[in-house]
Design a protein around this motif. Structure first.
Motif, PDB file in Angstrom:
ATOM      1  N   GLU A 367      29.461  42.124  29.752  1.00 20.31           N
ATOM      2  CA  GLU A 367      30.120  41.186  28.829  1.00 20.31           C
ATOM      3  C   GLU A 367      29.351  39.875  28.694  1.00 20.31           C
ATOM      4  O   GLU A 367      29.389  39.233  27.648  1.00 20.31           O
ATOM      5  N   THR A 368      28.654  39.485  29.746  1.00 16.71           N
ATOM      6  CA  THR A 368      27.932  38.210  29.710  1.00 16.71           C
ATOM      7  C   THR A 368      26.729  38.274  28.770  1.00 16.71           C
ATOM      8  O   THR A 368      26.131  37.241  28.466  1.00 16.71           O
ATOM      9  N   ARG A 426      32.875  34.326  25.085  1.00 20.74           N
ATOM     10  CA  ARG A 426      33.353  35.453  25.877  1.00 20.74           C
ATOM     11  C   ARG A 426      32.612  35.517  27.209  1.00 20.74           C
ATOM     12  O   ARG A 426      33.173  35.904  28.233  1.00 20.74           O
ATOM     13  N   GLU A 427      31.341  35.129  27.174  1.00 21.19           N
ATOM     14  CA  GLU A 427      30.579  35.060  28.423  1.00 21.19           C
ATOM     15  C   GLU A 427      31.168  34.002  29.345  1.00 21.19           C
ATOM     16  O   GLU A 427      31.334  34.221  30.548  1.00 21.19           O
ATOM     17  N   SER A 430      34.312  35.217  30.844  1.00 16.12           N
ATOM     18  CA  SER A 430      34.030  36.197  31.894  1.00 16.12           C
ATOM     19  C   SER A 430      33.670  35.505  33.200  1.00 16.12           C
ATOM     20  O   SER A 430      34.144  35.874  34.282  1.00 16.12           O
ATOM     21  N   LYS A 434      35.931  35.398  36.719  1.00 19.78           N
ATOM     22  CA  LYS A 434      35.340  35.797  38.002  1.00 19.78           C
ATOM     23  C   LYS A 434      35.527  34.700  39.048  1.00 19.78           C
ATOM     24  O   LYS A 434      35.800  34.979  40.217  1.00 19.78           O
TER      25      LYS A 434
END
Length: 484
Positions: A367-368, A426-427, A430, A434
């Motif tokens: 995703e990153t 979005r990165e 993410s 985390k």
């Protein structure tokens, strides 16, 4: 005094066919089959399937004699209607396609609505007709999430005006308590506190000390529980930390929205991807779901009928009306086939541009590695209008080896980094998720600390943006993430 002025104005209006194509473009795969079935029902000149004998008889209508030759532009060319070459775009299963797939029904689940389920349970109670009407009124007041938020006084007034039933709060609450015993557990509660208590009281072993303590906590320390003031709960309920851990575990497994359970009882559709992505010899290949690329043809009998009418020596009014009707149906069938073909080409063109733009993500599913991408980026890449890209992306999805993703997933705004590069928000989300996942739950990270950590990683982001992203990820504030 009124004056009349003439002025020229340029305006663009969509034709009925353009409007129909736009609607067709935004229809997801799961609904396309129904749309085609609808068109097949209303237009007898349109048929499903491929005409295997077409090539052997083309000369009967095409090369040897064109019955429309010399006609004006308003008439149709029969050659166009006898061609079934509506391929040219990729579809799944070119080599191992199973023809049964075309007729297999989409996996649809069916059932009854939440209210219908509750009415059915109401009918099993030994109530007189008056009480059943009160029960129906109460069930009708239940919202989609399973709660009754209307005051009982308001429901009493509704009964008086609409049903001519006079009742009091005691009778109303008595019937409500019966409904609260229905499935799913927690239904018809007036607030979250009552909803949780109902579910706890309906546990298989209500005498279990953990259940009893959980009820005590929700009844007497609900405010403290929602704010995670565990120290106050320990003192007020005279329990130890181990007991509280078991209580918290039990309560957090309860359903805060009991109506949501029965949403699945309504007619729902499983997610069917529009595109399938596969890697062949190290190269990506996008194919359309077979249900997204149906084979359609113009009816041969209608074309032959048009031929016969056109060659007829009779030119009376009735025959002209018949010819006009047949022509109209042939026109509509040809247009619909072309519209379906154009739809598939537009879908593939858009998806191929997204694949190229987000190649690194599709390669390993990280995703990153998603790049910032907006509708305008793809619209410029495929030379189409932004609204067209929006309609394609809005309700379509793709099957990858990492799972099914809606196309909207790949669109995101950019965030500037220290190095001057733009990365997808979005990165950032993410990375944020985390951080929260790996935090010490006894001392969860505040938004201020999250901002500093993100800044240290090179993401220039403000506190309000972190708060917005955290809410979008449905991550509660630090205080509510605290654990014992």
């Amino acid at each position: 005094m009124q004056k009349l002025n003439l002025s020229q104005v340029l305006s663009q209006k969509l034709s009925p066919q353009q409007i129909q194509f736009i609607k067709l473009l935004q229809v997801p795969t799961v609904e396309l089959e129904a749309r085609i079935e609808e068109e097949l029902e209303i237009n007898p000149a349109l048929e499903e399937g491929k005409d295997a004998d077409l090539d052997d008889t083309t000369d009967d209508f095409g090369n040897d004699a064109d019955p429309m030759e010399g006609k004006d532009d308003q008439d149709i060319n029969i050659d166009e209607y006898l061609s079934d070459e509506y391929g040219g775009y990729k579809m799944q299963g070119d080599g191992n396609y199973n023809p049964d797939d075309e007729t297999r029904e989409l996996p649809l689940s069916s059932g009854t609505t939440l209210h219908e389920q509750l009415i059915s349970q109401l009918n099993f109670l030994k109530l007189d007709e008056r009480q059943k009407l009160i029960g129906r009124q109460l069930i009708g007041s239940i919202e989609n999430d399973g709660y009754i938020r209307r005051d009982l006084d308001a429901i009493m007034n509704d009964l008086a005006f609409s049903q001519n039933i006079e009742t009091d709060e005691d009778e109303l609450e008595g019937i409500l308590l019966k409904i609260q015993g229905f499935d799913p557990p927690g239904i018809a509660a007036r607030n979250l506190q009552e909803c949780l208590i109902i579910q706890l009281e309906r546990k298989d072993h209500p005498e279990d000390p953990v259940v009893q303590h959980a009820i005590q906590v929700i009844q007497n320390c609900f405010d403290e529980f929602t704010k995670k003031h565990y120290d106050k709960i320990l003192k007020k309920c005279h329990i130890n930390e181990e007991e509280l851990k078991d209580i918290i575990q039990m309560i957090t497994r309860l359903n805060p929205k009991p109506g949501g359970i029965s949403e699945g009882l309504m007619r729902t559709q499983y997610l069917i991807p529009d595109f399938l992505l596969s890697e062949v010899n190290g190269k990506f290949e996008i194919t359309l779901n077979s249900k997204n690329a149906p084979e359609l043809r113009v009816s041969r009998s209608y074309s032959e009928m048009f031929n016969a009418y056109d060659k007829s020596d009779k030119k009376d009014r009735k025959l002209k009306e018949t010819v006009s009707f047949v022509k109209q149906k042939l026109d509509a069938a040809k247009w619909f086939i072309d519209a379906i073909k154009q739809r598939q080409q537009t879908l593939l063109k858009t998806m191929e541009a997204i694949l190229e733009y987000q190649y690194e993500f599709f390669h390993d599913g990280d995703e990153t590695k998603l790049r910032p991408m907006i509708l305008k980026d793809i619209a410029e890449k495929i030379d189409m209008d932004i609204s067209t890209v929006s309609r394609v992306a809005n309700s379509k999805s793709i099957q990858t080896e990492f799972g099914i993703y809606p196309l909207k997933y790949f669109f995101s705004e950019g965030i500037a980094t220290e190095g001057g590069e733009d990365v997808s928000n979005r990165e950032v989300k993410s990375v944020l998720a985390k951080m929260v996942e790996e935090e010490n739950k006894k001392k969860p990270l505040s938004d201020d600390k999250l901002v500093k950590l993100l800044n240290n990683k090179g993401y220039n982001i403000a506190r309000r943006t972190v708060a917005k992203y955290r809410e979008q990820l449905q991550i509660p504030v630090a205080r509510l993430r605290k654990e014992l």
